[in-house]
Design a protein around this motif. Structure first.
Motif, short mmCIF file in Angstrom:
data_model
loop_
_atom_site.label_atom_id
_atom_site.label_comp_id
_atom_site.label_asym_id
_atom_site.label_seq_id
_atom_site.Cartn_x
_atom_site.Cartn_y
_atom_site.Cartn_z
N SER A 22 0.83 -1.21 0.00
CA SER A 22 0.00 0.00 0.00
C SER A 22 0.86 1.26 0.00
O SER A 22 0.48 2.27 -0.60
N LEU A 23 2.02 1.21 0.66
CA LEU A 23 2.93 2.36 0.62
C LEU A 23 3.37 2.65 -0.81
O LEU A 23 3.40 3.81 -1.24
N SER A 65 0.23 3.90 -2.93
CA SER A 65 -0.19 5.24 -2.49
C SER A 65 0.85 6.28 -2.85
O SER A 65 0.51 7.41 -3.24
N SER A 69 0.29 5.29 4.72
CA SER A 69 -0.44 5.05 3.47
C SER A 69 -1.72 5.88 3.40
O SER A 69 -2.04 6.46 2.35
#
Length: 389
Positions: free
Chosen positions: A64-65, A68, A147
């Motif tokens: 997700s990092l 995003s 995130s």
């Protein structure tokens, strides 16, 4: 006596089978004697429907990092003419739905990971507690909130002046403050949790979280709050950098499988330059110094490919640690190119942005082709967070 001894011979000479039915014949009478029970073996872990939640951990928020961060990168490049001669025409030529699709993909991925982690907290609470005590795992507890802040800054549906934007900032920032008090308090008050004992490259996640919070606050116009969060992050970054430098980059406390986490070394100064740029509203000398430091650290790491050789033998979720730092470096280079307006800066921004996108796309392809490798049984997090049986 002779008759008695002869009658006992079959009983003595007849071997007892420890792995058979547990019974042995004795003499001519046909009586059955129970053999002594075989020594018990250590219990084996029984696979269950919750086995995936046991091996799942906060390190999976690296995915997700990365997504995003990509959403924020393309939002930054498309919102303003970062450099008319470089990426801006390319970004403007893409349909607007492409960015919305990328942001939606990042949102759905983050939401799915959060749901899985909440389920893990419910059915595998001892493993979550053990993860919080893990010297690497506890740092990634900051990752979901980073995130969310990335997606908040990249959202195409809210403006920083909106009250709902402010409420979401508080919702995503308060957990970071709570973790700050817990983690930083352990670093200088508890013997086994001293920074010199637990420091590793993943510890940069705690610093990045504070700097990301500061940047989001500055975008809303909360100058004092942004400076406060920046001060906390910058102070701990200075101490952490010196500690890791003296410990030979923390290589003695980080498994070879997690070597991609070393890229966080240049992610922290890149994030610091972005945060201070938002606070001071210009990419001033301090921002340039942090950007040049991140470029030096990036060059130092990519010039040593043997450091990552063992980590690259088999695909794992740790590979996603390459994408997010590269994205932050590309964002910092975009701000730098916007400030200096020189061809060399534009070329550098173009190279880093393309590299960041290609790495993220490659990781998405690997993840789609080899999903079974995402939950290995020899994951260092899994070994460190498995609850005692």
């Amino acid at each position: 006596m002779e008759t008695i001894s002869d009658s006992l011979k079959p009983c003595v000479s007849q071997p007892l089978s420890a792995k058979g039915a547990g019974l042995a014949e004795a003499g001519d009478g046909g009586t059955m004697l129970k053999a002594s029970p075989a020594p018990s073996k250590p219990p084996r872990l029984v696979a269950s429907r919750f086995a995936m939640l046991t091996r799942f951990h906060a390190g999976y928020f690296r995915i997700s990092l990365a997504l995003s961060g990509q959403a924020l990168l393309w939002r930054t490049l498309s919102d303003r003419s970062t450099d008319p001669s470089a990426l801006h025409p390319l970004v403007q030529s893409l349909p607007s739905a492409a960015f919305v699709l990328l942001w939606s993909l990042a949102l759905l991925t983050l939401f799915a990971l959060c749901v899985l982690y909440v389920a893990r907290c419910v059915v595998r609470l001892p493993a979550v507690r053990a993860e919080f005590r893990h010297h690497v795992g506890m740092n990634y507890l900051f990752a979901p909130w980073i995130s969310w802040l990335l997606l908040l800054q990249a959202t195409p549906f809210l403006r920083p002046e909106a009250p709902s934007y402010h409420m979401l900032w508080w919702a995503f920032s308060l957990p970071i403050l709570v973790l700050d008090v817990k983690v930083y308090g352990q670093w200088f008050t508890r013997g086994r949790k001293f920074l010199s004992m637990v420091a590793n490259p993943a510890s940069h996640m705690t610093v990045i979280a504070n700097l990301m919070t500061a940047r989001a606050a500055a975008k809303m116009g909360w100058h004092e709050g942004a400076v406060a969060m920046f001060a906390v992050g910058a102070a701990h970054y200075l101490v952490l950098f010196v500690t890791l430098y003296q410990r030979f980059l923390g290589s003695d406390s980080l498994p070879a499988m997690l070597r991609p986490v070393f890229f966080l070394f240049f992610a922290a100064p890149s994030m610091a330059s972005l945060a201070w740029c938002s606070i001071s509203m210009s990419f001033d000398t301090g921002c340039k110094m942090l950007f040049f430091l991140s470029m030096f650290l990036f060059a130092s790491l990519v010039s040593r490919p043997t450091l990552f050789k063992r980590a690259m033998r088999r695909f794992s979720v740790a590979w996603w640690a390459y994408s997010f730092p590269l994205t932050l470096l590309a964002l910092a280079s975009a701000e730098y190119a916007q400030e200096v307006r020189e061809p060399a800066a534009s070329v550098l921004m173009l190279a880093l942005a393309v590299l960041s996108v290609l790495v993220t796309l490659a990781l998405m392809v690997f993840t789609a082709l080899r999903p079974n490798d995402l939950l290995p049984h020899d994951d260092p997090f899994f070994a460190g967070t498995l609850p005692a049986r």
